[in-house]
Scaffold this motif. Structure first.
Motif, PDB file in Angstrom:
ATOM      1  N   THR A   1      -5.427  -4.272   0.019  1.00 39.53           N
ATOM      2  CA  THR A   1      -4.641  -5.136   0.900  1.00 39.53           C
ATOM      3  C   THR A   1      -4.573  -6.557   0.356  1.00 39.53           C
ATOM      4  O   THR A   1      -3.508  -7.188   0.333  1.00 39.53           O
ATOM      5  CB  THR A   1      -5.249  -5.142   2.312  1.00 39.53           C
TER       6      THR A   1
ATOM      7  N   LEU B   1       0.825  -1.207   0.000  1.00 43.20           N
ATOM      8  CA  LEU B   1       0.000   0.000   0.000  1.00 43.20           C
ATOM      9  C   LEU B   1       0.858   1.256   0.000  1.00 43.20           C
ATOM     10  O   LEU B   1       1.879   1.327   0.690  1.00 43.20           O
ATOM     11  CB  LEU B   1      -0.885   0.028   1.248  1.00 43.20           C
TER      12      LEU B   1
ATOM     13  N   THR C   1      -9.771  -0.081   0.715  1.00 45.67           N
ATOM     14  CA  THR C   1      -8.460  -0.386   1.286  1.00 45.67           C
ATOM     15  C   THR C   1      -8.304  -1.882   1.522  1.00 45.67           C
ATOM     16  O   THR C   1      -7.222  -2.435   1.338  1.00 45.67           O
ATOM     17  CB  THR C   1      -8.257   0.379   2.604  1.00 45.67           C
TER      18      THR C   1
ATOM     19  N   GLY D   1      -3.254   4.673   1.910  1.00 45.57           N
ATOM     20  CA  GLY D   1      -4.071   3.489   1.690  1.00 45.57           C
ATOM     21  C   GLY D   1      -5.033   3.567   0.532  1.00 45.57           C
ATOM     22  O   GLY D   1      -6.057   2.886   0.524  1.00 45.57           O
ATOM     23  N   ARG D   2      -4.686   4.359  -0.521  1.00 46.75           N
ATOM     24  CA  ARG D   2      -5.628   4.514  -1.631  1.00 46.75           C
ATOM     25  C   ARG D   2      -5.108   3.936  -2.944  1.00 46.75           C
ATOM     26  O   ARG D   2      -5.763   4.032  -3.971  1.00 46.75           O
ATOM     27  CB  ARG D   2      -5.962   5.995  -1.812  1.00 46.75           C
TER      28      ARG D   2
END
Length: 305
Positions: free
Chosen positions: A256, A176, A252, A180-181
């Protein structure tokens, strides 16, 4: 010809000592050479690359003839050409033991394991020529800035592959970005130990987390129970903490998950990833279809800001 004509790459130390490939005349006509290809898709192979014996036809110049063979598909089952479709040799020059190969821009598409294997096959194949001590590769006249070694030789090939030797190679690990985008790639040099498969080594390195500013994608407390490759699908069995620790944000959480999927699918022979939790197929989580095999999505490195 099957695997009878294939000779496995044993290890970098043997190559440096001349124990794998003998020198041949650079004239090429009627000479027999080992032409090296990727063996990663062959689960029975003990090596990352393997050499296939090929004899050049009369009247062929050795460098261009060997390059044509490298870019074609091998005759041996379980081997594949590591080079992208459409790649061309634009120009070559041999000076003071250094063979300079200038390739078309298709070579830019290679990175991580793929680049390591392609570089190794070039060096191992061409360094058999009597007058060639090293191979210098450029792409339309330019060096690859992210390659750690520009001049390739038998002494510095970052491969081993014998059953009793480790293998060192470059890989692309997905993590990431801060915020977190979106996802990004961290290039890493890893070592596969003798008791690991390649997917085990890559997943273990990924699980250790990034070395730079990127963010880990393995939820805290998660354990990797097992990983194995089955007919192109990498089956990863994780502990319950993986599901419990996924981010609440669906976007997110998806990033992940795909950080792992994209990382494993960088490997030759891995087409998809199937997640298990404590030995059972993973359930769907919200909008995440974890109950089915997932294919990579490299566009996720461009989402967000």
């Amino acid at each position: 010809m099957g695997k009878r004509g294939a000779v496995l790459l044993l290890c970098a130390a043997l190559l440096a000592a001349g124990g794998c490939a003998s020198r041949e005349s650079s004239g090429g006509t009627g000479q027999t050479y080992l032409v090296y290809y990727s063996a990663l898709s062959n689960q029975q192979s003990e090596s990352a690359v393997a050499g296939e014996r090929r004899t050049l036809s009369g009247g062929q110049e050795a460098v261009t003839a060997l390059m044509d063979l490298l870019l074609s598909q091998p005759q041996s089952a379980g081997l594949t050409s590591p080079f992208p479709s459409g790649l061309q040799l634009l120009e070559w020059q041999l000076e003071e033991g250094r063979l300079h190969l200038d390739l078309s821009d298709h070579y830019y598409s290679l990175s991580g394991v793929d680049l390591t294997l392609a570089d190794a096959c070039l060096a191992l194949t061409f360094c058999q020529l009597e007058d060639v001590d090293s191979v210098y590769v450029t792409v339309e006249g330019h060096e690859l800035p992210y390659r750690t070694t520009q001049q390739l030789s038998m002494e510095n090939i970052l491969l081993a592959g014998g059953a009793d030797e480790p293998m060192s190679l470059g890989v692309d690990l997905w993590y990431l970005k801060p915020g977190g985008r979106a996802l990004s790639v961290e290039r890493r040099q890893i070592v596969k130990t003798v008791d690991q498969t390649l997917v085990q080594a890559v997943l273990a390195a990924w699980a250790d987390g990034p070395e730079g500013e990127l963010l880990s994608c393995l939820p805290e407390g998660s354990q990797i129970r097992s990983v194995e490759l089955q007919d192109g699908v990498c089956v990863v069995d994780l502990s319950q903490e993986y599901i419990d620790g996924l981010p609440r944000s669906e976007q997110t959480a998806a990033l992940t998950v795909y950080a792992m999927v994209n990382t494993l699918c960088e490997l030759d022979g891995v087409e998809a990833v199937q997640l298990y939790i404590d030995g059972e197929p993973a359930p769907a989580v919200g909008g995440l279809p974890l109950d089915r095999a997932l294919i990579p999505d490299t566009s996720l490195s461009e989402t967000g800001s």
